[in-house]
Enzyme design. Structure first.
Site, PDB file in Angstrom:
ATOM      1  N   GLN A  48      46.962  34.162  46.763  1.00 58.89           N
ATOM      2  CA  GLN A  48      47.813  34.504  45.614  1.00 58.89           C
ATOM      3  C   GLN A  48      48.397  33.249  44.966  1.00 58.89           C
ATOM      4  OE1 GLN A  48      50.650  37.276  47.344  1.00 58.89           O
ATOM      5  NE2 GLN A  48      49.204  38.958  47.299  1.00 58.89           N
ATOM      6  N   ILE A  49      48.953  32.368  45.775  1.00 58.52           N
ATOM      7  CA  ILE A  49      49.636  31.198  45.188  1.00 58.52           C
ATOM      8  C   ILE A  49      48.628  30.226  44.555  1.00 58.52           C
ATOM      9  CG2 ILE A  49      49.786  29.839  47.364  1.00 58.52           C
ATOM     10  CD1 ILE A  49      52.528  29.997  44.670  1.00 58.52           C
ATOM     11  N   THR A  50      47.419  30.173  45.122  1.00 63.69           N
ATOM     12  CA  THR A  50      46.449  29.213  44.558  1.00 63.69           C
ATOM     13  C   THR A  50      45.854  29.689  43.219  1.00 63.69           C
ATOM     14  OG1 THR A  50      44.754  30.084  46.060  1.00 63.69           O
ATOM     15  CG2 THR A  50      45.823  28.043  46.726  1.00 63.69           C
ATOM     16  N   HIS A 108      47.629  29.809  40.673  1.00 66.77           N
ATOM     17  CA  HIS A 108      48.388  29.053  39.658  1.00 66.77           C
ATOM     18  C   HIS A 108      47.706  27.708  39.401  1.00 66.77           C
ATOM     19  CE1 HIS A 108      51.523  32.010  39.327  1.00 66.77           C
ATOM     20  NE2 HIS A 108      51.457  32.157  40.639  1.00 66.77           N
ATOM     21  N   SER A 152      41.866  23.276  56.687  1.00 60.24           N
ATOM     22  CA  SER A 152      40.466  23.727  56.703  1.00 60.24           C
ATOM     23  C   SER A 152      40.148  24.550  57.951  1.00 60.24           C
ATOM     24  CB  SER A 152      39.553  22.504  56.675  1.00 60.24           C
ATOM     25  OG  SER A 152      38.222  22.895  56.892  1.00 60.24           O
ATOM     26  N   ARG A 201      36.999  24.907  58.537  1.00 58.11           N
ATOM     27  CA  ARG A 201      35.692  24.330  58.885  1.00 58.11           C
ATOM     28  C   ARG A 201      35.903  23.221  59.901  1.00 58.11           C
ATOM     29  NH1 ARG A 201      32.348  22.291  54.105  1.00 58.11           N
ATOM     30  NH2 ARG A 201      30.664  22.568  55.600  1.00 58.11           N
ATOM     31  N   ALA A 209      58.645  20.698  37.564  1.00 60.02           N
ATOM     32  CA  ALA A 209      59.781  21.637  37.558  1.00 60.02           C
ATOM     33  C   ALA A 209      59.536  22.809  36.615  1.00 60.02           C
ATOM     34  CB  ALA A 209      61.056  20.892  37.167  1.00 60.02           C
ATOM     35  N   HIS A 220      57.890  28.751  36.390  1.00 61.79           N
ATOM     36  CA  HIS A 220      56.881  29.769  36.053  1.00 61.79           C
ATOM     37  C   HIS A 220      56.427  30.514  37.317  1.00 61.79           C
ATOM     38  CE1 HIS A 220      53.654  31.856  34.090  1.00 61.79           C
ATOM     39  NE2 HIS A 220      52.806  31.376  34.970  1.00 61.79           N
ATOM     40  N   ARG A 247      56.437  35.086  41.037  1.00 62.80           N
ATOM     41  CA  ARG A 247      56.311  35.335  42.483  1.00 62.80           C
ATOM     42  C   ARG A 247      57.625  35.624  43.193  1.00 62.80           C
ATOM     43  NH1 ARG A 247      50.991  36.587  42.730  1.00 62.80           N
ATOM     44  NH2 ARG A 247      49.737  34.975  41.732  1.00 62.80           N
TER      45      ARG A 247
HETATM   46  C1  LIG Z   1      52.427  41.089  40.967  1.00 63.31           C
HETATM   47  C2  LIG Z   1      51.132  40.373  40.685  1.00 63.31           C
HETATM   48  C3  LIG Z   1      49.950  41.026  40.864  1.00 63.31           C
HETATM   49  C4  LIG Z   1      48.723  40.379  40.598  1.00 63.31           C
HETATM   50  N1  LIG Z   1      47.564  41.060  40.789  1.00 63.31           N
HETATM   51  C5  LIG Z   1      46.379  40.458  40.521  1.00 63.31           C
HETATM   52  C6  LIG Z   1      45.129  41.135  40.698  1.00 63.31           C
HETATM   53  O1  LIG Z   1      45.087  42.259  41.125  1.00 63.31           O
HETATM   54  N2  LIG Z   1      43.990  40.445  40.430  1.00 63.31           N
HETATM   55  C7  LIG Z   1      43.992  39.167  39.939  1.00 63.31           C
HETATM   56  O2  LIG Z   1      42.930  38.617  39.669  1.00 63.31           O
HETATM   57  N3  LIG Z   1      45.136  38.513  39.771  1.00 63.31           N
HETATM   58  C8  LIG Z   1      46.335  39.108  40.041  1.00 63.31           C
HETATM   59  N4  LIG Z   1      47.501  38.415  39.869  1.00 63.31           N
HETATM   60  C9  LIG Z   1      47.416  37.015  39.452  1.00 63.31           C
HETATM   61  C10 LIG Z   1      47.755  36.833  37.977  1.00 63.31           C
HETATM   62  O3  LIG Z   1      46.906  37.595  37.177  1.00 63.31           O
HETATM   63  C11 LIG Z   1      47.630  35.353  37.577  1.00 63.31           C
HETATM   64  O4  LIG Z   1      46.305  34.930  37.686  1.00 63.31           O
HETATM   65  C12 LIG Z   1      48.462  34.434  38.435  1.00 63.31           C
HETATM   66  O5  LIG Z   1      49.733  34.969  38.631  1.00 63.31           O
HETATM   67  C13 LIG Z   1      48.532  33.066  37.765  1.00 63.31           C
HETATM   68  O6  LIG Z   1      49.527  33.069  36.763  1.00 63.31           O
HETATM   69  P1  LIG Z   1      49.278  32.716  35.253  1.00 63.31           P
HETATM   70  O7  LIG Z   1      48.262  33.623  34.663  1.00 63.31           O
HETATM   71  O8  LIG Z   1      50.598  32.711  34.578  1.00 63.31           O
HETATM   72  O9  LIG Z   1      48.594  31.294  35.228  1.00 63.31           O
HETATM   73  P2  LIG Z   1      48.985  29.845  35.751  1.00 63.31           P
HETATM   74  O10 LIG Z   1      47.735  29.305  36.287  1.00 63.31           O
HETATM   75  O11 LIG Z   1      50.183  29.882  36.617  1.00 63.31           O
HETATM   76  O12 LIG Z   1      49.267  29.068  34.427  1.00 63.31           O
HETATM   77  C14 LIG Z   1      50.579  28.991  33.823  1.00 63.31           C
HETATM   78  C15 LIG Z   1      50.495  29.343  32.359  1.00 63.31           C
HETATM   79  O13 LIG Z   1      49.625  28.399  31.724  1.00 63.31           O
HETATM   80  C16 LIG Z   1      48.901  29.070  30.687  1.00 63.31           C
HETATM   81  N5  LIG Z   1      47.472  29.015  31.004  1.00 63.31           N
HETATM   82  C17 LIG Z   1      46.905  28.517  32.144  1.00 63.31           C
HETATM   83  N6  LIG Z   1      45.562  28.549  32.071  1.00 63.31           N
HETATM   84  C18 LIG Z   1      45.282  29.102  30.881  1.00 63.31           C
HETATM   85  C19 LIG Z   1      44.061  29.412  30.225  1.00 63.31           C
HETATM   86  N7  LIG Z   1      42.870  29.178  30.775  1.00 63.31           N
HETATM   87  N8  LIG Z   1      44.127  29.947  29.008  1.00 63.31           N
HETATM   88  C20 LIG Z   1      45.322  30.202  28.411  1.00 63.31           C
HETATM   89  N9  LIG Z   1      46.518  29.935  28.984  1.00 63.31           N
HETATM   90  C21 LIG Z   1      46.491  29.394  30.197  1.00 63.31           C
HETATM   91  C22 LIG Z   1      49.406  30.512  30.657  1.00 63.31           C
HETATM   92  O14 LIG Z   1      50.469  30.603  29.724  1.00 63.31           O
HETATM   93  C23 LIG Z   1      49.917  30.719  32.050  1.00 63.31           C
HETATM   94  O15 LIG Z   1      50.903  31.744  32.161  1.00 63.31           O
HETATM   95  C24 LIG Z   1      48.719  39.047  40.131  1.00 63.31           C
HETATM   96  C25 LIG Z   1      49.934  38.388  39.940  1.00 63.31           C
HETATM   97  C26 LIG Z   1      51.132  39.017  40.227  1.00 63.31           C
HETATM   98  C27 LIG Z   1      52.430  38.276  40.016  1.00 63.31           C
END
Ligand SMILES: Cc1cc2nc3c(=O)[nH]c(=O)nc-3n(C[C@H](O)[C@H](O)[C@H](O)COP(=O)(O)OP(=O)(O)OC[C@H]3O[C@@H](n4cnc5c(N)ncnc54)[C@H](O)[C@@H]3O)c2cc1C
Length: 247
Positions: A85-87, A89, A98, A100, A193, A198, A203
């Protein structure tokens, strides 16, 4: 789980203020004493002025300056599920232990049943715990006991099979396929920060899972010590906002 601050930008809030004031100063911030940089900002002391400016930036959504200070956290013992989940972002940098190169051949499967090497969710031992997307609510004692036994038996068995596969010569990188998604992992993660806010928006929210919420709350506590004006304001005024606008 354990979260520690490994390394972080020194004087993060001074840096945020220098970056922000750069935008509105005729003089070069690189050669102007910090006291002069902050001269026009309201406040009796330098600390008050930093607070005024940082609150103003956060209130008005001027988030760019918060991208300059970085922090690196070491996280011990989260599940591979939480790690997945965290990765997600993309502006956070990670190093993940690892499977491996590290093999868990000296772990006693009987200890795994008791919570070593696998994260055991609270719902496994708390019959009243109700999680998201759960078909049933609280369950009777017999069902709760069977659920817990099945969970513990399964993780113990998975580690027994894993170790037997290693003994039979399977490489750790392939034997790991039988391990549960709850298997613990250590990682190092770095972010600025702005990104930290975000991640916390997403999260630390009520709809995030308990494990990643716990980790994020620990990260926020450390952030409040590292960068106090910013994260005290975040915690009191921004956290749990209705609209999740990327800061
Ligand atoms: C409660 C919950 C449930 C979730 N369930 C699922 C699930 O079922 N399946 C699943 O796949 N994911 C799921 N996620 C993950 C979620 O969809 C996001 O992928 C994840 O939280 C990363 O956050 P982010 O989209 O804000 O992107 P981050 O990578 O944190 O990027 C930060 C911000 O940068 C901008 N950004 C980054 N990359 C781009 C880009 N390529 N284009 C445009 N803008 C960009 C956006 O504004 C984004 O909000 C879930 C998340 C939460 C919190």
């Amino acid at each position: 789980m354990e979260v520690t601050l490994l390394e972080a930008t020194e004087n993060p809030e001074r840096l945020i203020c220098q970056a922000a004031r750069n935008d509105y100063m005729e003089e070069f911030v690189g050669s102007t004493p910090f006291e002069d940089v902050m001269d026009d900002v309201e406040g009796d002391s330098l600390e008050d002025r930093q607070e005024t400016l940082i609150h103003h930036l956060l209130e008005h959504g001027h988030f760019g300056p918060f991208e300059h200070p970085h922090a690196t956290f070491a996280v011990k013992g989260i599940s591979r599920s939480c790690m997945a989940q965290i990765t997600r972002h993309r502006h956070v940098s990670f190093d993940i232990q690892s499977m491996r190169y590290v093999s868990f051949d000296d772990v006693d499967p009987a200890d795994v049943r008791d919570g070593e090497m696998v994260v055991i969710p609270p719902s496994v031992s708390d019959p009243d715990w109700v999680g998201r997307n759960q078909d049933t609510g609280a369950v009777d004692a017999e069902t709760a006991a069977r659920r817990e036994e099945l969970f513990r038996e399964t993780i113990e068995g998975a580690f027994e099979s894993y170790q037997e596969l290693l003994e039979l010569g399977l490489p750790p990188e392939d034997a790991r396929y039988v391990l549960p998604i709850g298997t613990e992992v250590n990682m190092v993660m770095s972010m600025n920060a702005r990104m930290l806010m975000h991640v916390a928006d997403m999260r630390a929210a009520a709809d995030a899972q308990w494990e990643i919420r716990t980790m994020t709350e620990d990260v926020l506590d450390l952030a409040a010590e590292w960068c106090p004006i910013t994260f005290e304001y975040y915690n009191s005024e921004m956290k749990n906002r209705k609209n999740r606008l990327a800061p």
